[in-house]
Design a protein around this motif. Sequence first.
Motif, short mmCIF file in Angstrom:
data_model
loop_
_atom_site.label_atom_id
_atom_site.label_comp_id
_atom_site.label_asym_id
_atom_site.label_seq_id
_atom_site.Cartn_x
_atom_site.Cartn_y
_atom_site.Cartn_z
N ARG A 68 1.13 -7.71 -7.17
CA ARG A 68 1.69 -6.99 -8.24
C ARG A 68 0.74 -6.05 -9.11
O ARG A 68 1.08 -5.16 -9.93
CB ARG A 68 2.86 -7.47 -9.22
N GLU A 69 -0.70 -6.17 -8.62
CA GLU A 69 -1.46 -5.42 -9.43
C GLU A 69 -2.33 -4.41 -8.47
O GLU A 69 -3.27 -3.71 -8.81
CB GLU A 69 -2.61 -6.44 -9.71
N CYS A 70 -1.86 -4.04 -7.37
CA CYS A 70 -2.30 -3.10 -6.31
C CYS A 70 -3.90 -2.99 -6.12
O CYS A 70 -4.63 -1.98 -6.35
CB CYS A 70 -1.94 -1.52 -6.82
N ARG A 71 -4.38 -4.49 -5.96
CA ARG A 71 -5.64 -4.74 -5.69
C ARG A 71 -5.96 -5.65 -4.90
O ARG A 71 -5.15 -6.65 -4.55
CB ARG A 71 -6.38 -4.96 -7.08
N HIS A 79 -4.79 1.43 -6.15
CA HIS A 79 -3.70 2.24 -6.93
C HIS A 79 -3.55 3.46 -6.26
O HIS A 79 -2.40 4.17 -6.42
CB HIS A 79 -4.24 2.24 -8.42
N ALA A 80 -4.85 4.19 -6.01
CA ALA A 80 -4.72 5.42 -5.19
C ALA A 80 -3.95 5.84 -4.06
O ALA A 80 -3.59 6.59 -3.65
CB ALA A 80 -6.17 6.07 -5.11
N THR A 127 1.77 2.11 -2.75
CA THR A 127 3.05 2.61 -3.19
C THR A 127 3.86 1.49 -3.85
O THR A 127 4.88 1.64 -4.37
CB THR A 127 3.94 3.41 -2.45
N ASP A 163 1.21 -2.61 2.19
CA ASP A 163 1.65 -2.31 1.04
C ASP A 163 3.32 -2.06 1.59
O ASP A 163 4.01 -1.35 2.18
CB ASP A 163 1.11 -0.76 0.83
N GLU A 217 -12.25 -8.43 -9.33
CA GLU A 217 -11.99 -7.21 -8.53
C GLU A 217 -12.85 -6.96 -7.38
O GLU A 217 -14.10 -7.34 -7.21
CB GLU A 217 -12.29 -6.11 -9.67
N ASP A 245 -9.68 -1.59 -5.73
CA ASP A 245 -8.66 -0.94 -6.48
C ASP A 245 -7.81 -0.15 -5.29
O ASP A 245 -8.42 0.91 -4.86
CB ASP A 245 -9.06 -0.16 -7.60
#
Length: 282
Positions: A72-75, A91-92, A95, A113, A86, A89
Motif C-alpha cells: 500500500r505504499e507504491c514502492r 507513485h508516478a 494506480t 499494480d 527504499e 518509488d
Amino acid sequence: MRRGDSAVTTYAKGLTWGEGPRRHGGALWASDPQGGKLWTDAGGTWEGLALESQSNGLWFLPDGRLAAAIQRECRVGIWDGTGFGEYADLHAVATGPLGDMVGDSRGGLYVDDVGYAAHLGEEPKPGRIVYVTPAGDSVVAAEGIEFPNGIAVIDDGRTLVVAETWLQRLIAFDIDREGALSNRRTYSDLREVVSPEARPDGICAAADGGVWVSTLHAHKLAHVRGADLVDTIDTGDAFPIACCLDADTGRLYATVAHTGGLPVMEAIAQKQVQSTVEVFEV
C-alpha cells in the motif's frame, strides 16, 4: 490434501494469509499481508517478523538481496534485516496497491499494480504491470489487465506470464532484451484447461516448462503448459494461494488457506482464516 498416493508434507504454520513464497539459500520466505509479518526460517527456526510496511510479492535480486512489493505504499523495498528500505518509488506509474512480483536475469522486476484499492471501497478497474529496471527506474510495461495477480518468467527469460484473476486466465507477453513487453496473448484459459471454478492467484515457473497455478476457488494446484493440463494437486478443503518451486530439490512449496468450512472471502472478512505452507514432490 493429497497428490496421487503421497500425503502432503506440512512445512510451516502460523501465517494468516501467505503470499509470495520464495526459496533462497535453503530457506523459505513468505509475506503475510493480513498478518503484518514477513515469515522465514533463514535463522534456523520458522518465525514471523513484524513489519511496519507490509510486503506482498517477493523476489531475490541476482546479488542476493530480497526485494518486496510494498503493498500500500507504491514502492519496492529491499530487506535490511528489520524492514524494507527504499529501492524504487512507483507513485508516478502505479494506480493501486501492489501485488505479486518476479524478476529477470538482468536484475529487473515486474510488479503487479492491481489498479484499485478494494480496501478503500474503490470500484474495480483494470490494473497494469510495472517494470523496475536494474537501475531502479520504473515504467509501465503493460496496461488493461483485469486484476493482475500471479506472475512468472518462463522460456529462459523470453516470456512473462500473468494471472488475470477475474477473467480466469493466464496471459503472456514476449520479453525483449531491455525488459519491454509485446505480443500480448492468452496463454491458458483456466476455465477450459483446469476447471470452471479456477481463478488464478499465485503462479510460478515449472521446471519442465509452463507454470504452476494456485487456483484458489477450485482447490487445485495445476501445472499448465498453454492449453495443456500437465498435472494437478488436489488441496481438499484448503484454498491454494501462492506457490514457488525449489529448483535444487524439485519440490513445490504452496501457501494454502484454511477457513474451517467457511467460504474464503467470508473467512477473511471474519478473520477466521489461517495459512500453512505445504510441500509436494513434483
